[in-house]
Design an enzyme around this catalytic site. Structure first.
Site, PDB file in Angstrom:
ATOM      1  N   SER A 169     -13.885  -4.090   1.022  1.00 40.23           N
ATOM      2  CA  SER A 169     -14.830  -3.186   0.025  1.00 40.23           C
ATOM      3  C   SER A 169     -16.319  -3.750   0.330  1.00 40.23           C
ATOM      4  CB  SER A 169     -14.580  -3.719  -1.365  1.00 40.23           C
ATOM      5  OG  SER A 169     -13.216  -3.702  -1.886  1.00 40.23           O
ATOM      6  N   TYR A 220       0.593  -1.181   0.085  1.00 37.35           N
ATOM      7  CA  TYR A 220       0.120   0.009  -0.014  1.00 37.35           C
ATOM      8  C   TYR A 220       0.853   1.037  -0.045  1.00 37.35           C
ATOM      9  CZ  TYR A 220      -4.137  -2.728   1.313  1.00 37.35           C
ATOM     10  OH  TYR A 220      -5.098  -3.625   1.302  1.00 37.35           O
ATOM     11  N   LEU A 245     -21.892   1.464  -3.711  1.00 37.01           N
ATOM     12  CA  LEU A 245     -22.826   1.218  -2.631  1.00 37.01           C
ATOM     13  C   LEU A 245     -23.046   2.693  -2.034  1.00 37.01           C
ATOM     14  CD1 LEU A 245     -22.452  -2.448  -1.575  1.00 37.01           C
ATOM     15  CD2 LEU A 245     -24.539  -1.335  -2.845  1.00 37.01           C
ATOM     16  N   THR A 246     -22.313   3.929  -2.662  1.00 36.76           N
ATOM     17  CA  THR A 246     -22.815   5.418  -2.065  1.00 36.76           C
ATOM     18  C   THR A 246     -24.039   5.669  -3.176  1.00 36.76           C
ATOM     19  OG1 THR A 246     -21.102   6.251  -3.472  1.00 36.76           O
ATOM     20  CG2 THR A 246     -20.707   5.476  -1.099  1.00 36.76           C
ATOM     21  N   GLY A 247     -23.972   4.982  -4.273  1.00 28.94           N
ATOM     22  CA  GLY A 247     -24.818   5.620  -5.399  1.00 28.94           C
ATOM     23  C   GLY A 247     -24.220   6.427  -6.232  1.00 28.94           C
ATOM     24  N   LYS A 248     -23.203   7.013  -6.049  1.00 28.35           N
ATOM     25  CA  LYS A 248     -22.501   8.107  -6.588  1.00 28.35           C
ATOM     26  C   LYS A 248     -22.097   7.889  -8.498  1.00 28.35           C
ATOM     27  CE  LYS A 248     -17.884   7.538  -4.522  1.00 28.35           C
ATOM     28  NZ  LYS A 248     -17.044   8.149  -3.635  1.00 28.35           N
ATOM     29  N   LEU A 263     -18.492  -1.367   0.710  1.00 28.50           N
ATOM     30  CA  LEU A 263     -19.171  -0.519  -0.147  1.00 28.50           C
ATOM     31  C   LEU A 263     -18.821  -0.544  -1.482  1.00 28.50           C
ATOM     32  CD1 LEU A 263     -18.693   2.872   1.906  1.00 28.50           C
ATOM     33  CD2 LEU A 263     -20.870   1.307   1.956  1.00 28.50           C
ATOM     34  N   PHE A 272     -16.150  -0.464  -3.543  1.00 26.61           N
ATOM     35  CA  PHE A 272     -15.361   0.456  -4.132  1.00 26.61           C
ATOM     36  C   PHE A 272     -16.148   1.796  -4.211  1.00 26.61           C
ATOM     37  CE2 PHE A 272     -11.178  -0.069  -6.360  1.00 26.61           C
ATOM     38  CZ  PHE A 272     -10.779  -0.925  -5.714  1.00 26.61           C
ATOM     39  N   GLY A 273     -16.883   1.833  -3.582  1.00 25.80           N
ATOM     40  CA  GLY A 273     -17.935   3.191  -3.465  1.00 25.80           C
ATOM     41  C   GLY A 273     -19.210   3.051  -4.343  1.00 25.80           C
TER      42      GLY A 273
END
Length: 343
Positions: free
Chosen positions: A231, A53, A238-241, A233, A235-236
């Site tokens: 993960s 990382y 599941l924010t809907g964005k 969400l 990779f994001g």
């Protein structure tokens, strides 16, 4: 904040684990310190990193995430934190020990490097980032017999991990991106060698990818491994964005368009997200997704990531609530209609 015993280990961890794969690339050191401060103030005691990382992995940034954690931990009571990190299996990253691996020489070198960067005498949970043998991973859904290679014998990997536990350099070890076959092989090898078995598995798990439920859940139940879902969400997603192909400025898919390929698949992805939004109703979709992971009996701690304080606080707020029976039924209904669109 709730705290859970980590499997058969003597480790007690917060039910939220702060993932740090953005530290040193998307987040500067000062930004990372701010995230760590807030997480700590809100009860998070479990930190997860990896020798490779931040991501996407690059030679010039490799190791920065661990180094940032080490700098932040300096002067604090180390015993109050559970620090997890990971060693890579073989890869194309030639700048990490000529492509890495899970043989004795590679693991011993990797542990020493991580201890130095983390500024600590021991690592609480040392994880094998991915298998040394061929497995389909990071979005690879099908096993290809023609691509198979064995890699380092699992018995050699387990033996060196056992030696590191006896030496006090690691307290426990875990697997990551593993399969039911791998869980069984590691457990049998540990028993044969008289070494402690792995206590955790860190695999992707979220509303859009529940393949863990199919076979790994059974293997881990019988072998005593708890899941650390990464993960949660997706990779994001599941924010809907990202609905409708949107890529807002400064988001991961806008900055790194080829990173996280499994979440770029389009088959029923948006339909599933829209359906989960309906289940969430007035609740934030992020909260529905994180509370789902929390509700699973096999989850010890959910790994969250954030690049801003607003994101971090929103994610942490999710753990102050729980799913209703109505929401659980709604989630099951959507999953049956759109199973695992982002494997």
């Amino acid at each position: 904040m709730k705290y859970n015993r980590l499997g058969s280990s003597d480790l007690e961890v917060s039910e939220v684990c702060l993932g740090t794969m953005t530290f040193g690339q998307q987040n500067t050191e000062s930004e990372a310190f701010g995230l760590l401060d807030v997480a700590h103030d809100r009860g998070v005691t479990f930190l997860d990193s990896a020798e490779m990382y931040p991501v996407p992995a690059r030679e010039e940034t490799q190791g920065r995430s661990e180094a940032i954690i080490g700098q932040w931990l300096a002067g604090r009571d180390r015993s109050r934190f559970v620090v997890a990190t990971k060693v890579i299996g073989r890869s194309g990253m030639q700048w990490i020990r000529d492509g890495g691996g899970l043989d004795r020489a590679h693991i011993e070198a990797a542990v020493e490097d991580s201890l130095r960067r983390l500024r600590t005498d021991y690592i609480d949970l040392y994880q094998l980032h991915w298998p040394d043998r061929y497995v389909p991973k990071f979005g690879g859904a099908f096993f290809n017999h023609d691509e198979y290679y064995e890699g380092t014998p699992i018995e050699e990997t387990v033996a060196v991990l056992g030696d590191l536990v006896r030496a006090g350099k690691i307290r426990h070890y875990g697997l990551s991106n593993e399969t039911p076959y791998g869980v069984s092989r590691f457990s049998r090898a540990a028993e044969a060698l008289g070494v402690a078995k792995p206590v955790t598995i860190q695999n992707a798990y979220n509303l859009l990818n529940r393949t863990y439920d199919l076979h790994l859940a059974e293997s881990c139940h019988h072998e005593g491994l708890q899941l650390l879902p990464y993960s949660p969400l997706a990779f994001g997603l599941l924010t809907g964005k990202y609905l409708g192909g949107a890529k807002p400025k400064g988001t991961r898919f806008q900055l790194f368009p080829f990173f996280g390929a499994r979440y770029l698949k389009k088959v029923n992805k948006d339909e599933a997200i829209a359906a989960y939004l309906e289940v969430a109703g007035e609740k934030k979709l992020t909260h529905l997704a994180l509370q789902f992971c929390r509700s699973r009996s096999f989850v010890a701690s959910t790994i969250i990531g954030a690049t801003s304080l607003d994101q971090l606080n929103e994610n942490l707020d999710a753990f102050e609530g729980e799913l209703s029976s109505h929401e659980l039924r709604g989630i099951l209904k959507v999953h049956r209609k759109y199973p695992n669109p982002c494997v």
